[in-house]
Scaffold this active site. Structure first.
Site, short mmCIF file in Angstrom:
data_model
loop_
_atom_site.label_atom_id
_atom_site.label_comp_id
_atom_site.label_asym_id
_atom_site.label_seq_id
_atom_site.Cartn_x
_atom_site.Cartn_y
_atom_site.Cartn_z
N ASP A 1 -66.16 67.25 15.57
CA ASP A 1 -66.06 66.77 14.07
C ASP A 1 -65.58 65.39 14.45
O ASP A 1 -64.81 65.12 15.56
CB ASP A 1 -64.81 67.73 13.62
CG ASP A 1 -65.56 69.02 13.07
OD1 ASP A 1 -66.88 69.10 12.78
OD2 ASP A 1 -64.74 69.92 13.04
N ASP B 1 -71.72 69.48 8.22
CA ASP B 1 -70.76 69.93 7.68
C ASP B 1 -71.26 69.30 6.17
O ASP B 1 -71.28 69.83 5.02
CB ASP B 1 -69.19 69.64 7.77
CG ASP B 1 -68.96 70.43 8.89
OD1 ASP B 1 -69.48 71.38 9.37
OD2 ASP B 1 -67.88 70.18 9.80
#
Length: 184
Positions: A112, A130
């Site tokens: 991330d 995401d």
């Protein structure tokens, strides 16, 4: 066949973009402090997420990978019932699932890098895959409530995925109370 080829091309390019951004994060951001892009609002950071959204299920890499693979297979098999004639939402959803699945299997965690915050309030760090999944979900919700075909899908025959008790309760909880809309 044309639809399959277009879907395959779009999903492949989105997965490549996700992989490129994640590799950038690994090479440039790993081991360094977060880079402030918009001070007080947006940073680029390197985070190894060994769980799923909001850090849930930490360390459950293989169960999450199996769940992602099963969700992908289910969505491909039920694509007409879930997505109707739309192709943008499935492309985004497939790419998001595949992008994070590749990370889980290859790295053992998901990379991330997008870190949004407002003062002391922090939104969980996330990645491009995401964002694809969230955009697909938002598009599906929009279609189900504001388009004629979405409303007809919600009123479809029993057994339709969108007409399931789960989807009914999710739609009611998410939008029924906030907007006064109800599914009738």
């Amino acid at each position: 066949m044309k639809r399959f080829l277009v879907t395959f091309a779009v999903v492949s390019n989105l997965v490549f973009a996700d992989a490129f951004v994640k590799e950038f994060a690994v090479k440039v951001l790993n081991g360094r402090p977060a880079i402030s892009v918009i001070p007080g609002f947006f940073n680029l950071a390197y985070v190894e997420n060994r769980g799923c959204a909001w850090g849930l299920f930490q360390g459950a890499v293989w169960p999450l990978a199996l769940f992602g693979a099963a969700a992908f297979v289910f969505l491909v098999r039920k694509r007409r019932e879930v997505f109707g004639d739309g192709w943008v939402a499935p492309c985004l959803l497939y790419a998001g699932i595949i992008g994070n699945l590749i990370d889980r299997v290859w790295r053992g965690f998901v990379v991330d890098m997008f870190d949004f915050h407002w003062g002391v309030h922090h939104f969980p760090c996330f990645n491009l895959a995401d964002a694809f999944i969230s955009a697909a979900a938002a598009l599906l919700v929009w279609m189900s409530f504001f388009s004629a075909s979405g409303k007809s899908q919600l009123r479809a025959q029993n057994g339709n995925v969108l007409n399931s008790p789960f989807m009914y309760s999710m739609n009611s909880m998410t939008f029924g109370f906030a907007t006064g809309l109800s599914r009738t």
